[in-house]
Design a protein around this motif. Sequence first.
Motif, PDB file in Angstrom:
ATOM      1  N   MET A   1       0.832  -1.225   0.000  1.00  0.00           N
ATOM      2  CA  MET A   1       0.000   0.000   0.000  1.00  0.00           C
ATOM      3  C   MET A   1       0.857   1.260   0.000  1.00  0.00           C
ATOM      4  N   LEU A   2       1.773   1.263   0.957  1.00  0.00           N
ATOM      5  CA  LEU A   2       2.687   2.403   1.084  1.00  0.00           C
ATOM      6  C   LEU A   2       3.538   2.561  -0.187  1.00  0.00           C
ATOM      7  N   LEU A   3       3.926   1.371  -0.670  1.00  0.00           N
ATOM      8  CA  LEU A   3       4.775   1.362  -1.860  1.00  0.00           C
ATOM      9  C   LEU A   3       4.019   1.920  -3.080  1.00  0.00           C
ATOM     10  N   ARG A   4       2.694   1.496  -3.119  1.00  0.00           N
ATOM     11  CA  ARG A   4       1.910   1.970  -4.252  1.00  0.00           C
ATOM     12  C   ARG A   4       1.777   3.511  -4.236  1.00  0.00           C
ATOM     13  N   ARG A   5       1.563   4.053  -3.022  1.00  0.00           N
ATOM     14  CA  ARG A   5       1.446   5.502  -2.889  1.00  0.00           C
ATOM     15  C   ARG A   5       2.754   6.197  -3.299  1.00  0.00           C
ATOM     16  N   PHE A   6       3.830   5.571  -2.847  1.00  0.00           N
ATOM     17  CA  PHE A   6       5.132   6.146  -3.171  1.00  0.00           C
ATOM     18  C   PHE A   6       5.350   6.165  -4.691  1.00  0.00           C
ATOM     19  N   ASN A   7       4.948   5.026  -5.315  1.00  0.00           N
ATOM     20  CA  ASN A   7       5.093   4.941  -6.774  1.00  0.00           C
ATOM     21  C   ASN A   7       4.284   6.021  -7.486  1.00  0.00           C
ATOM     22  N   ARG A   8       3.058   6.203  -6.976  1.00  0.00           N
ATOM     23  CA  ARG A   8       2.190   7.205  -7.618  1.00  0.00           C
ATOM     24  C   ARG A   8       2.806   8.619  -7.492  1.00  0.00           C
ATOM     25  N   ALA A   9       3.291   8.897  -6.281  1.00  0.00           N
ATOM     26  CA  ALA A   9       3.908  10.216  -6.050  1.00  0.00           C
ATOM     27  C   ALA A   9       5.147  10.381  -6.925  1.00  0.00           C
ATOM     28  N   ALA A  10       5.896   9.274  -7.063  1.00  0.00           N
ATOM     29  CA  ALA A  10       7.128   9.350  -7.858  1.00  0.00           C
ATOM     30  C   ALA A  10       6.798   9.619  -9.323  1.00  0.00           C
ATOM     31  N   ARG A  11       5.662   9.029  -9.757  1.00  0.00           N
ATOM     32  CA  ARG A  11       5.271   9.246 -11.150  1.00  0.00           C
ATOM     33  C   ARG A  11       4.864  10.704 -11.378  1.00  0.00           C
ATOM     34  N   ARG A  12       4.295  11.305 -10.343  1.00  0.00           N
ATOM     35  CA  ARG A  12       3.848  12.697 -10.502  1.00  0.00           C
ATOM     36  C   ARG A  12       4.997  13.700 -10.327  1.00  0.00           C
ATOM     37  N   LEU A  13       6.082  13.218  -9.783  1.00  0.00           N
ATOM     38  CA  LEU A  13       7.161  14.122  -9.423  1.00  0.00           C
ATOM     39  C   LEU A  13       7.647  15.002 -10.586  1.00  0.00           C
ATOM     40  N   PRO A  14       7.884  14.389 -11.774  1.00  0.00           N
ATOM     41  CA  PRO A  14       8.351  15.245 -12.870  1.00  0.00           C
ATOM     42  C   PRO A  14       7.373  16.379 -13.159  1.00  0.00           C
ATOM     43  N   PHE A  15       6.079  16.028 -13.041  1.00  0.00           N
ATOM     44  CA  PHE A  15       5.077  17.057 -13.313  1.00  0.00           C
ATOM     45  C   PHE A  15       5.190  18.214 -12.306  1.00  0.00           C
ATOM     46  N   PHE A  16       5.328  17.855 -11.040  1.00  0.00           N
ATOM     47  CA  PHE A  16       5.448  18.898 -10.013  1.00  0.00           C
ATOM     48  C   PHE A  16       6.725  19.699 -10.180  1.00  0.00           C
ATOM     49  N   LEU A  17       7.778  18.993 -10.523  1.00  0.00           N
ATOM     50  CA  LEU A  17       9.048  19.691 -10.721  1.00  0.00           C
ATOM     51  C   LEU A  17       8.929  20.699 -11.869  1.00  0.00           C
ATOM     52  N   LEU A  18       8.283  20.224 -12.932  1.00  0.00           N
ATOM     53  CA  LEU A  18       8.092  21.085 -14.107  1.00  0.00           C
ATOM     54  C   LEU A  18       7.269  22.318 -13.741  1.00  0.00           C
ATOM     55  N   LEU A  19       6.194  22.062 -12.994  1.00  0.00           N
ATOM     56  CA  LEU A  19       5.318  23.159 -12.596  1.00  0.00           C
ATOM     57  C   LEU A  19       6.075  24.162 -11.725  1.00  0.00           C
ATOM     58  N   THR A  20       6.864  23.622 -10.792  1.00  0.00           N
ATOM     59  CA  THR A  20       7.628  24.504  -9.909  1.00  0.00           C
ATOM     60  C   THR A  20       8.634  25.319 -10.718  1.00  0.00           C
ATOM     61  N   ALA A  21       9.247  24.643 -11.696  1.00  0.00           N
ATOM     62  CA  ALA A  21      10.231  25.369 -12.503  1.00  0.00           C
ATOM     63  C   ALA A  21       9.547  26.414 -13.380  1.00  0.00           C
ATOM     64  N   ALA A  22       8.326  26.071 -13.868  1.00  0.00           N
ATOM     65  CA  ALA A  22       7.644  26.981 -14.805  1.00  0.00           C
ATOM     66  C   ALA A  22       6.953  28.140 -14.091  1.00  0.00           C
ATOM     67  N   ALA A  23       6.620  27.923 -12.812  1.00  0.00           N
ATOM     68  CA  ALA A  23       5.810  28.921 -12.106  1.00  0.00           C
ATOM     69  C   ALA A  23       6.376  30.339 -12.190  1.00  0.00           C
ATOM     70  N   PRO A  24       7.650  30.549 -11.938  1.00  0.00           N
ATOM     71  CA  PRO A  24       8.161  31.922 -12.016  1.00  0.00           C
ATOM     72  C   PRO A  24       7.996  32.518 -13.415  1.00  0.00           C
ATOM     73  N   PHE A  25       8.132  31.662 -14.451  1.00  0.00           N
ATOM     74  CA  PHE A  25       7.995  32.182 -15.818  1.00  0.00           C
ATOM     75  C   PHE A  25       6.546  32.565 -16.107  1.00  0.00           C
ATOM     76  N   ILE A  26       5.635  31.686 -15.663  1.00  0.00           N
ATOM     77  CA  ILE A  26       4.210  31.986 -15.877  1.00  0.00           C
ATOM     78  C   ILE A  26       3.849  33.285 -15.150  1.00  0.00           C
ATOM     79  N   PHE A  27       4.336  33.375 -13.941  1.00  0.00           N
ATOM     80  CA  PHE A  27       4.082  34.555 -13.119  1.00  0.00           C
ATOM     81  C   PHE A  27       4.635  35.815 -13.801  1.00  0.00           C
TER      82      PHE A  27
END
Length: 417
Positions: A1-27
Amino acid sequence: MLLRRFNRAARRLPFFLLLTAAAPFIFEVLIHQWRYQVPRPATKLDPPFFTSCQEPDVTAERENAVFVMLARNRERYRAKKTIESIETHFNKWFEYPIMFLNDEPWDPRFVAELNETARGRGIFEVIPKEQWTFPDWLDQDSAKQSIEEQGKAGTVHAGQEGYHHMCRFYSGKFYQLDVLKKYKWYWRLEPDVDFSCAITYDPFVQMAKHKKVYGYTIALWEVGKSCPGLFHATSDWKESRGVPSSSLWSAMIEASWVPFPFRRFLSWMPHRDNYGDAWSLCHFWSNFEIADMDFFRSQAYQDYFNYLDKTGGFYKERWGDAAVHSLAIAMLAGPQQVHHFEDIGYRHAKFHQCPANAPGGQLPGSSSLAGNDPWSPEIAGGVGCRCECNGEETYNYQTYCLDKLKQPNTPNTGWFS
Ligand code: GDP
Ligand code: MN
């Protein structure tokens, strides 16, 4: 269960990283867009001087003003049409002189006919050669070659040498003609123009009274191919002279959606400044112009013109006087010094503006206006006087350029005051 959650978060990580990197530019882009927003004032700050017919006050003091029409001998018939129209709709009451300018000697038939149409108030002048030619520092052969190439590329009028001289003349030389020096105000006319409403007040007097510098009827897009480098040169001049941006200037600009610092890479593209922002190509159509010539005679305007002239752009490209005047007005005049004559019915080529008639404001019994009928129906909200066209059928790019350039009526000080 824990592992599955971790996997899901890991899969989303690039997206969050991208968003964090893009945020200042969008702003940054949103702030950049916001800086060029021009708020629309709650109340109309540039209303017509009058919104219905007036009894023409023919005894009132006139301004120091003149009509000016540049024409060729072969445009006799079309010139006559314009003069008949302005006489019928305005000048039979106000009797301003009409100066005709030509780069060639006038055909005596033109002089005789047009002077008759102007009821004896025609003045016929020939432009001195040195004001209608290539500047002496420009290599004529390469200029002529460039004109030929522009013609082949199909840019409107750009293959005609005379047209380039005309644009340069109207941009920078015309206000300095000896024969015009004694006048302050001018109203520009062209062959083949129709006025379609009675103008029963004196626009020069009203412009002076309301501290206006520049009046227009139609705003529209410039032909992009005629002036790829004009805006860059203009904004370079603006920056080098430290001219602050007014809201009218901002209204001319289409702010780039590319974030800093990348938008700078767009600056080599046509119609863009050093920072990658673009001119919308909106401008006031200068074949109708009522203006204070002291604006154009000012040191700032002349300096701007000379700077443009030195780039050779009047010949290497086909910079038009309408675009040059408009950008200068947007830079150097305050928005409150510019007036849209929405009550004047005007047509040139296929463009026209024609207001609706003001309900109850047509002075049906007036003997001075007796010749100005019949007029089209009165429509609620109409501002015209005895207009002969349907105010609902106006063709004026109402929705874009006119809206853009009309909206910044927020008072702020221009350089020219
Ligand atoms: P457009 O309105 O920009 O399509 O161009 P026009 O052909 O109407 O020209 C603008 C004005 O300049 C008109 O008043 C013309 O009569 C005038 N004009 C253009 N070229 C010449 C020229 O070579 N000689 C003279 N005397 N007038 C010109
Ligand atoms: Mn024209």
